[in-house]
Design a protein around this motif. Sequence first.
Motif, PDB file in Angstrom:
ATOM      1  N   ASP A 178       2.198  14.806 -15.821  1.00 57.99           N
ATOM      2  CA  ASP A 178       2.084  14.869 -17.281  1.00 57.99           C
ATOM      3  C   ASP A 178       3.413  14.547 -17.948  1.00 57.99           C
ATOM      4  OD1 ASP A 178      -0.579  15.536 -17.191  1.00 57.99           O
ATOM      5  OD2 ASP A 178      -0.182  17.682 -17.098  1.00 57.99           O
ATOM      6  N   ALA A 179       4.500  14.907 -17.286  1.00 58.74           N
ATOM      7  CA  ALA A 179       5.832  14.610 -17.823  1.00 58.74           C
ATOM      8  C   ALA A 179       6.832  14.586 -16.682  1.00 58.74           C
ATOM      9  CB  ALA A 179       6.244  15.654 -18.859  1.00 58.74           C
ATOM     10  N   LEU A 180       7.796  13.689 -16.781  1.00 51.11           N
ATOM     11  CA  LEU A 180       8.873  13.645 -15.795  1.00 51.11           C
ATOM     12  C   LEU A 180       9.884  14.731 -16.121  1.00 51.11           C
ATOM     13  CD1 LEU A 180       9.519   9.804 -15.486  1.00 51.11           C
ATOM     14  CD2 LEU A 180       8.332  11.264 -13.851  1.00 51.11           C
ATOM     15  N   SER A 181      10.131  15.595 -15.160  1.00 52.71           N
ATOM     16  CA  SER A 181      11.078  16.682 -15.394  1.00 52.71           C
ATOM     17  C   SER A 181      12.362  16.531 -14.588  1.00 52.71           C
ATOM     18  CB  SER A 181      10.426  18.034 -15.052  1.00 52.71           C
ATOM     19  OG  SER A 181       9.975  18.033 -13.708  1.00 52.71           O
ATOM     20  N   SER A 182      12.390  15.539 -13.675  1.00 54.51           N
ATOM     21  CA  SER A 182      13.569  15.300 -12.841  1.00 54.51           C
ATOM     22  C   SER A 182      13.544  13.850 -12.371  1.00 54.51           C
ATOM     23  CB  SER A 182      13.576  16.248 -11.639  1.00 54.51           C
ATOM     24  OG  SER A 182      12.622  15.846 -10.684  1.00 54.51           O
ATOM     25  N   PRO A 183      14.662  13.371 -11.795  1.00 54.91           N
ATOM     26  CA  PRO A 183      14.699  11.984 -11.326  1.00 54.91           C
ATOM     27  C   PRO A 183      13.902  11.751 -10.040  1.00 54.91           C
ATOM     28  CG  PRO A 183      16.915  12.886 -11.680  1.00 54.91           C
ATOM     29  CD  PRO A 183      15.958  14.031 -11.686  1.00 54.91           C
ATOM     30  N   ASP A 184      13.360  12.810  -9.433  1.00 55.02           N
ATOM     31  CA  ASP A 184      12.766  12.690  -8.102  1.00 55.02           C
ATOM     32  C   ASP A 184      11.658  11.653  -8.025  1.00 55.02           C
ATOM     33  OD1 ASP A 184      14.504  14.578  -7.187  1.00 55.02           O
ATOM     34  OD2 ASP A 184      13.076  16.241  -7.272  1.00 55.02           O
ATOM     35  N   ALA A 185      10.707  11.707  -8.954  1.00 56.79           N
ATOM     36  CA  ALA A 185       9.566  10.793  -8.883  1.00 56.79           C
ATOM     37  C   ALA A 185      10.010   9.344  -9.030  1.00 56.79           C
ATOM     38  CB  ALA A 185       8.535  11.145  -9.954  1.00 56.79           C
ATOM     39  N   VAL A 186      10.935   9.098  -9.952  1.00 57.96           N
ATOM     40  CA  VAL A 186      11.422   7.730 -10.158  1.00 57.96           C
ATOM     41  C   VAL A 186      12.246   7.267  -8.959  1.00 57.96           C
ATOM     42  CG1 VAL A 186      12.864   6.237 -11.586  1.00 57.96           C
ATOM     43  CG2 VAL A 186      11.372   7.922 -12.657  1.00 57.96           C
ATOM     44  N   SER A 187      13.062   8.143  -8.412  1.00 58.42           N
ATOM     45  CA  SER A 187      13.885   7.749  -7.272  1.00 58.42           C
ATOM     46  C   SER A 187      13.015   7.432  -6.058  1.00 58.42           C
ATOM     47  CB  SER A 187      14.907   8.840  -6.932  1.00 58.42           C
ATOM     48  OG  SER A 187      14.267  10.033  -6.494  1.00 58.42           O
ATOM     49  N   ARG A 188      11.963   8.210  -5.822  1.00 52.78           N
ATOM     50  CA  ARG A 188      11.068   7.925  -4.702  1.00 52.78           C
ATOM     51  C   ARG A 188      10.354   6.587  -4.905  1.00 52.78           C
ATOM     52  NH1 ARG A 188       9.971  13.580  -4.930  1.00 52.78           N
ATOM     53  NH2 ARG A 188       8.129  13.199  -6.223  1.00 52.78           N
ATOM     54  N   ALA A 189       9.913   6.351  -6.141  1.00 49.75           N
ATOM     55  CA  ALA A 189       9.251   5.079  -6.431  1.00 49.75           C
ATOM     56  C   ALA A 189      10.202   3.912  -6.238  1.00 49.75           C
ATOM     57  CB  ALA A 189       8.707   5.093  -7.859  1.00 49.75           C
ATOM     58  N   ALA A 190      11.441   4.078  -6.706  1.00 54.03           N
ATOM     59  CA  ALA A 190      12.420   2.996  -6.607  1.00 54.03           C
ATOM     60  C   ALA A 190      12.837   2.748  -5.160  1.00 54.03           C
ATOM     61  CB  ALA A 190      13.641   3.324  -7.466  1.00 54.03           C
ATOM     62  N   ILE A 191      12.997   3.814  -4.386  1.00 56.41           N
ATOM     63  CA  ILE A 191      13.338   3.651  -2.972  1.00 56.41           C
ATOM     64  C   ILE A 191      12.239   2.868  -2.265  1.00 56.41           C
ATOM     65  CG2 ILE A 191      13.526   4.901  -0.775  1.00 56.41           C
ATOM     66  CD1 ILE A 191      15.144   7.035  -2.287  1.00 56.41           C
ATOM     67  N   PHE A 203       0.836  -1.197   0.000  1.00 48.87           N
ATOM     68  CA  PHE A 203       0.000   0.000   0.000  1.00 48.87           C
ATOM     69  C   PHE A 203       0.874   1.251   0.000  1.00 48.87           C
ATOM     70  CE2 PHE A 203      -2.377   3.329   2.225  1.00 48.87           C
ATOM     71  CZ  PHE A 203      -3.568   3.346   1.497  1.00 48.87           C
ATOM     72  N   TRP A 204       1.859   1.273   0.906  1.00 51.06           N
ATOM     73  CA  TRP A 204       2.750   2.430   1.004  1.00 51.06           C
ATOM     74  C   TRP A 204       3.580   2.581  -0.274  1.00 51.06           C
ATOM     75  CZ3 TRP A 204       8.213   2.609   1.261  1.00 51.06           C
ATOM     76  CH2 TRP A 204       8.736   3.867   1.566  1.00 51.06           C
ATOM     77  N   THR A 205       4.059   1.474  -0.826  1.00 54.75           N
ATOM     78  CA  THR A 205       4.873   1.515  -2.042  1.00 54.75           C
ATOM     79  C   THR A 205       4.079   2.080  -3.207  1.00 54.75           C
ATOM     80  OG1 THR A 205       6.233  -0.358  -1.324  1.00 54.75           O
ATOM     81  CG2 THR A 205       6.184   0.123  -3.687  1.00 54.75           C
ATOM     82  N   ARG A 206       2.850   1.649  -3.355  1.00 57.64           N
ATOM     83  CA  ARG A 206       2.038   2.152  -4.463  1.00 57.64           C
ATOM     84  C   ARG A 206       1.717   3.634  -4.309  1.00 57.64           C
ATOM     85  NH1 ARG A 206      -1.764  -2.671  -6.894  1.00 57.64           N
ATOM     86  NH2 ARG A 206      -0.232  -4.343  -6.607  1.00 57.64           N
ATOM     87  N   MET A 207       1.559   4.074  -3.070  1.00 60.79           N
ATOM     88  CA  MET A 207       1.366   5.513  -2.850  1.00 60.79           C
ATOM     89  C   MET A 207       2.609   6.291  -3.283  1.00 60.79           C
ATOM     90  SD  MET A 207      -0.645   5.733   0.799  1.00 60.79           S
ATOM     91  CE  MET A 207      -0.447   7.509   0.824  1.00 60.79           C
ATOM     92  N   ALA A 208       3.801   5.731  -2.996  1.00 59.31           N
ATOM     93  CA  ALA A 208       5.045   6.385  -3.389  1.00 59.31           C
ATOM     94  C   ALA A 208       5.235   6.367  -4.897  1.00 59.31           C
ATOM     95  CB  ALA A 208       6.234   5.706  -2.698  1.00 59.31           C
ATOM     96  N   GLU A 209       4.672   5.359  -5.573  1.00 64.60           N
ATOM     97  CA  GLU A 209       4.804   5.259  -7.029  1.00 64.60           C
ATOM     98  C   GLU A 209       3.820   6.160  -7.774  1.00 64.60           C
ATOM     99  OE1 GLU A 209       6.356   0.623  -7.473  1.00 64.60           O
ATOM    100  OE2 GLU A 209       4.215   1.073  -7.426  1.00 64.60           O
ATOM    101  N   GLU A 210       2.726   6.548  -7.123  1.00 64.62           N
ATOM    102  CA  GLU A 210       1.678   7.307  -7.795  1.00 64.62           C
ATOM    103  C   GLU A 210       2.172   8.579  -8.498  1.00 64.62           C
ATOM    104  OE1 GLU A 210      -1.625   8.218  -5.322  1.00 64.62           O
ATOM    105  OE2 GLU A 210      -2.429   6.178  -5.365  1.00 64.62           O
ATOM    106  N   PRO A 211       3.025   9.409  -7.840  1.00 64.63           N
ATOM    107  CA  PRO A 211       3.453  10.650  -8.508  1.00 64.63           C
ATOM    108  C   PRO A 211       4.136  10.412  -9.847  1.00 64.63           C
ATOM    109  CG  PRO A 211       3.984  10.732  -6.179  1.00 64.63           C
ATOM    110  CD  PRO A 211       3.536   9.328  -6.458  1.00 64.63           C
ATOM    111  N   MET A 212       4.773   9.267  -9.997  1.00 64.48           N
ATOM    112  CA  MET A 212       5.451   8.967 -11.248  1.00 64.48           C
ATOM    113  C   MET A 212       4.446   8.809 -12.389  1.00 64.48           C
ATOM    114  SD  MET A 212       8.211   5.912 -11.882  1.00 64.48           S
ATOM    115  CE  MET A 212       7.035   4.637 -11.427  1.00 64.48           C
ATOM    116  N   TYR A 213       3.251   8.322 -12.059  1.00 64.99           N
ATOM    117  CA  TYR A 213       2.239   8.086 -13.077  1.00 64.99           C
ATOM    118  C   TYR A 213       1.355   9.306 -13.340  1.00 64.99           C
ATOM    119  CZ  TYR A 213       3.198   3.053 -12.908  1.00 64.99           C
ATOM    120  OH  TYR A 213       3.792   1.815 -12.986  1.00 64.99           O
TER     121      TYR A 213
END
Length: 225
Positions: A102-115, A89-99
């Motif tokens: 509208d566009a990825l502008s920095s590594p932040d969303a992916v890094s949070r999802a991966a962490i 549940f917590w992991t999917r919440m962390a992954e949500e911003p990546m989806y």
Amino acid sequence: MNDKPHYHGHRQRLKERLCNNSQNLADYEILELMLGQVLPRQDTKPIAKDLLAEFETLGGVFKGSDERLKKITGIGPGVLTYFKLLREFWTRMAEEPMYVQDALSSPDAVSRAAIARIGNLEVEQFWVALVNNGNKVICWEKLTKGTVDKTAVFPREIVALALRHNASGVILSHNHPGGDPSPSPEDLARTMEIKSACRELDIRLLDHVIVTADRHYSFMESGRL
């Protein structure tokens, strides 16, 4: 005579305090209530205190491996399954911003999802985020699982995955169980091989993010892509 165990009244009082002012609950009391969802007929205070004695923090309990959790008296399959559900549940919440971006502008969303997804694992896993022409994520997928210090990834696998999803860009990510996100010589060489393979088919390699439980290293931020 009241035949209910003593902890029933205690648990009800905890629930009332939770509703009135949740910040006033101690960490072990939060754990008590969580464990009570799985162990309704058991006094969960001793288990909660034993968990905190072993793992020190709520985060430590949350991220604890099944092997360590099972050493605590009272922790059985039901609690382990419940903790897995909470982690997912917590992991999917962390992954949500990546989806939702509208566009990825920095590594932040992916890094949070991966962490959240792989940062605390004891073996390496290699994940890939695929994006369209507008850099919107269309896929976030595990590619391989390795050992404590390496995972085998072949450039052709990444290219094939991108072509299968009609992706125009790729973001790589894997974890370092040792706690240091700095790239190894093998990470550097592998990234350049993947970049070369992607370039041949006009697929953009946007970043390679290496994560630990609480840190990340971005090839793009470090000027290596």
